[in-house]
Every structure is written in structure tokens, then in C-alpha cells.
Design a protein around this motif. Structure first.
Motif, PDB file in Angstrom:
ATOM      1  N   GLN A  32      -9.031 -13.295   7.273  1.00  0.00           N
ATOM      2  CA  GLN A  32      -9.788 -12.088   6.554  1.00  0.00           C
ATOM      3  C   GLN A  32      -8.921 -10.557   5.714  1.00  0.00           C
ATOM      4  OE1 GLN A  32     -11.992 -12.906  10.204  1.00  0.00           O
ATOM      5  NE2 GLN A  32     -14.035 -13.784   8.750  1.00  0.00           N
ATOM      6  N   ASP A  33      -8.186 -10.551   8.047  1.00  0.00           N
ATOM      7  CA  ASP A  33      -6.996  -9.169   7.239  1.00  0.00           C
ATOM      8  C   ASP A  33      -6.396  -9.720   6.466  1.00  0.00           C
ATOM      9  OD1 ASP A  33      -8.238  -8.623   9.868  1.00  0.00           O
ATOM     10  OD2 ASP A  33      -6.816  -8.885  11.091  1.00  0.00           O
ATOM     11  N   PHE A  34      -5.377 -11.003   6.209  1.00  0.00           N
ATOM     12  CA  PHE A  34      -4.939 -10.811   4.676  1.00  0.00           C
ATOM     13  C   PHE A  34      -5.448 -10.870   3.365  1.00  0.00           C
ATOM     14  CE2 PHE A  34      -3.199 -13.584   1.245  1.00  0.00           C
ATOM     15  CZ  PHE A  34      -2.248 -13.564   1.803  1.00  0.00           C
ATOM     16  N   PHE A  35      -6.466 -11.389   3.076  1.00  0.00           N
ATOM     17  CA  PHE A  35      -7.570 -10.675   1.949  1.00  0.00           C
ATOM     18  C   PHE A  35      -7.834  -9.359   2.158  1.00  0.00           C
ATOM     19  CE2 PHE A  35      -7.438 -15.443   1.549  1.00  0.00           C
ATOM     20  CZ  PHE A  35      -7.001 -15.408   0.514  1.00  0.00           C
ATOM     21  N   HIS A  39      -6.883  -7.148  -1.450  1.00  0.00           N
ATOM     22  CA  HIS A  39      -7.616  -6.364  -2.147  1.00  0.00           C
ATOM     23  C   HIS A  39      -7.693  -4.725  -2.329  1.00  0.00           C
ATOM     24  CE1 HIS A  39     -10.284  -9.868  -1.380  1.00  0.00           C
ATOM     25  NE2 HIS A  39     -10.530 -10.124  -2.674  1.00  0.00           N
ATOM     26  N   ASP A  40      -6.632  -4.165  -0.717  1.00  0.00           N
ATOM     27  CA  ASP A  40      -6.221  -3.401  -0.322  1.00  0.00           C
ATOM     28  C   ASP A  40      -4.925  -3.184  -1.519  1.00  0.00           C
ATOM     29  OD1 ASP A  40      -8.608  -2.588   0.766  1.00  0.00           O
ATOM     30  OD2 ASP A  40      -7.786  -2.682   2.611  1.00  0.00           O
ATOM     31  N   GLN A  41      -3.890  -3.946  -1.731  1.00  0.00           N
ATOM     32  CA  GLN A  41      -3.432  -4.138  -2.531  1.00  0.00           C
ATOM     33  C   GLN A  41      -2.165  -3.001  -1.770  1.00  0.00           C
ATOM     34  OE1 GLN A  41      -4.356  -2.636  -6.515  1.00  0.00           O
ATOM     35  NE2 GLN A  41      -2.301  -2.661  -6.770  1.00  0.00           N
ATOM     36  N   ASP A  42      -2.100  -3.446  -0.273  1.00  0.00           N
ATOM     37  CA  ASP A  42      -1.277  -3.114   0.888  1.00  0.00           C
ATOM     38  C   ASP A  42      -0.278  -3.245   1.322  1.00  0.00           C
ATOM     39  OD1 ASP A  42      -0.490  -2.356   3.933  1.00  0.00           O
ATOM     40  OD2 ASP A  42      -2.417  -1.571   4.060  1.00  0.00           O
ATOM     41  N   THR A  43       0.899  -3.712   0.509  1.00  0.00           N
ATOM     42  CA  THR A  43       1.728  -4.881   0.771  1.00  0.00           C
ATOM     43  C   THR A  43       2.502  -4.480   2.581  1.00  0.00           C
ATOM     44  OG1 THR A  43       3.229  -3.017  -0.112  1.00  0.00           O
ATOM     45  CG2 THR A  43       2.373  -4.813  -1.638  1.00  0.00           C
ATOM     46  N   VAL A  44       2.369  -2.979   2.648  1.00  0.00           N
ATOM     47  CA  VAL A  44       3.189  -3.160   4.396  1.00  0.00           C
ATOM     48  C   VAL A  44       2.390  -4.250   5.467  1.00  0.00           C
ATOM     49  CG1 VAL A  44       3.367  -1.826   6.289  1.00  0.00           C
ATOM     50  CG2 VAL A  44       4.374  -1.148   3.542  1.00  0.00           C
ATOM     51  N   LYS A  45       0.911  -4.029   5.232  1.00  0.00           N
ATOM     52  CA  LYS A  45      -0.093  -4.785   6.024  1.00  0.00           C
ATOM     53  C   LYS A  45       0.612  -6.825   5.892  1.00  0.00           C
ATOM     54  CE  LYS A  45      -3.529  -2.254   7.392  1.00  0.00           C
ATOM     55  NZ  LYS A  45      -5.138  -2.048   7.783  1.00  0.00           N
ATOM     56  N   LEU A  46       0.060  -6.822   4.300  1.00  0.00           N
ATOM     57  CA  LEU A  46       0.850  -8.537   4.109  1.00  0.00           C
ATOM     58  C   LEU A  46       1.876  -8.820   4.691  1.00  0.00           C
ATOM     59  CD1 LEU A  46      -0.474  -8.283   0.238  1.00  0.00           C
ATOM     60  CD2 LEU A  46      -1.854  -9.210   1.962  1.00  0.00           C
ATOM     61  N   LYS A  47       2.880  -8.310   3.682  1.00  0.00           N
ATOM     62  CA  LYS A  47       4.099  -8.228   5.078  1.00  0.00           C
ATOM     63  C   LYS A  47       4.413  -8.281   6.774  1.00  0.00           C
ATOM     64  CE  LYS A  47       9.072  -7.586   5.246  1.00  0.00           C
ATOM     65  NZ  LYS A  47      10.564  -6.944   4.584  1.00  0.00           N
ATOM     66  N   SER A  48       3.548  -7.756   7.206  1.00  0.00           N
ATOM     67  CA  SER A  48       3.462  -8.382   8.796  1.00  0.00           C
ATOM     68  C   SER A  48       3.124  -9.079   9.116  1.00  0.00           C
ATOM     69  CB  SER A  48       2.559  -6.829   9.377  1.00  0.00           C
ATOM     70  OG  SER A  48       1.245  -7.299   8.813  1.00  0.00           O
ATOM     71  N   PHE A  49       1.641 -10.010   7.853  1.00  0.00           N
ATOM     72  CA  PHE A  49       0.816 -11.106   8.547  1.00  0.00           C
ATOM     73  C   PHE A  49       2.224 -11.852   8.564  1.00  0.00           C
ATOM     74  CE2 PHE A  49      -3.269  -8.384   6.658  1.00  0.00           C
ATOM     75  CZ  PHE A  49      -2.714  -8.141   7.598  1.00  0.00           C
ATOM     76  N   ALA A  50       3.070 -12.270   8.029  1.00  0.00           N
ATOM     77  CA  ALA A  50       3.743 -13.653   7.487  1.00  0.00           C
ATOM     78  C   ALA A  50       5.071 -13.321   8.241  1.00  0.00           C
ATOM     79  CB  ALA A  50       3.515 -13.200   6.084  1.00  0.00           C
TER      80      ALA A  50
END
Length: 152
Positions: A32-35, A39-50
Motif C-alpha cells: 500500500q505504501d509503495f503505491f 502515485h506521489d512520484q516519491d522516488t526516495v520512498k520508493l527506493k526505501s521499500f526495495a
């Protein structure tokens, strides 16, 4: 008696707060946080999830009906997300969560429909492979299917 009652209230609150933290660290919450970050185009958060070595693949059919597998480096995916113009509207609507968790490994499957600037683009299924690192779930592999047929 008042002291005993206050200690009981304190311990009850402590237990409730610890359950909240544990409930938030779930495979479903990570997806859920990934999506939300997607949608927010927050690449910093996206990177932190993987994990750094995350693999990202898509399965589709070409014009002749042959199955195609395309692989994208996660860093390239992040650059693509960051480069989407702000006026562009995109949304991946998740229809359900199918979760199988077994110790350090979890699989989260999410059928979806994707919309670009309000128009249906494609649908499919995401399959996330997650690993639990010291209580923190991370995505190690993501594969999705993409089609315009048999959608929700």
C-alpha cells in the motif's frame, strides 16, 4: 489501589501501542505504501521499500500473440517515475490483496487496472516477493502482467 489501577492502564496503553507498530509492518502495508509513493512520484520512498538488487519484470503479449518478458532495472524505473510531468495523471487501482506470508518470505498479489490521464490503459496482476530483514519488509522482486483483455 489507585497506583495499581494506574499501572494497569499504563501497561494496557503500552500493549496497544506495540500492537499498532507491529500491525503497520506487514507485507500488505508495504505494498500500500509503495503505491502511495508511486502515485506521489516519491522516488526516495520508493527506493526505501526495495533492496538495491531488486528485479522488476513485465509479462505481456506482442502483436502476434507471443509472450514477452521485459526486464527493467529498479533505478531506471525510479528515473522514469521522476520524469513524469506533474500535469500527467496516472493511477493504478488495486482490486484486492492476496497475501501469503511464511516466516521471512511473503508474496503479495494484486490484480489492478491502470489509468493514464483518466483513460483506461491496461490491466493485469502484480506479484511482489518480499523478504523480512530484522522486522522490516523489503521488495526483492516484482513481476506484473499487462493486457487489455479480461480486466476487472
Amino acid at each position: 489501589m489507585k497506583k495499581l489501577l494506574m499501572v494497569a492502564v499504563f501497561l494496557t496503553n503500552l500493549a496497544v501501542f506495540s500492537q499498532t507498530d507491529k500491525d503497520e509492518a506487514t507485507p500488505k502495508k508495504l505494498v500500500q505504501d509503495f503505491f502511495e509513493a508511486f502515485h506521489d512520484q516519491d522516488t526516495v520512498k520508493l527506493k526505501s521499500f526495495a533492496v538495491d538488487s531488486m528485479q522488476l519484470q513485465s509479462i505481456s503479449k506482442d502483436a502476434e500473440g507471443n509472450t514477452q518478458v521485459s526486464t527493467t532495472e529498479y533505478s531506471k524505473f525510479l528515473k522514469n517515475i521522476a520524469s513524469i510531468p506533474a500535469e500527467t495523471n496516472f493511477e493504478e487501482k488495486l482490486h484486492e490483496f492476496r497475501i501469503e506470508e511464511n516466516g521471512l518470505l511473503a508474496t503479495v498479489t494484486t490484480p489492478y487496472s491502470f489509468y493514464f490521464n483518466g483513460n483506461f490503459s491496461h490491466c493485469g496482476v502484480n506479484s511482489f516477493q518480499l523478504v523480512n530483514f530484522s522486522g522490516e519488509w523489503k521488495i526483492v522482486y516484482l513481476v506484473d502482467t499487462r493486457t487489455k483483455e479480461d480486466c476487472y
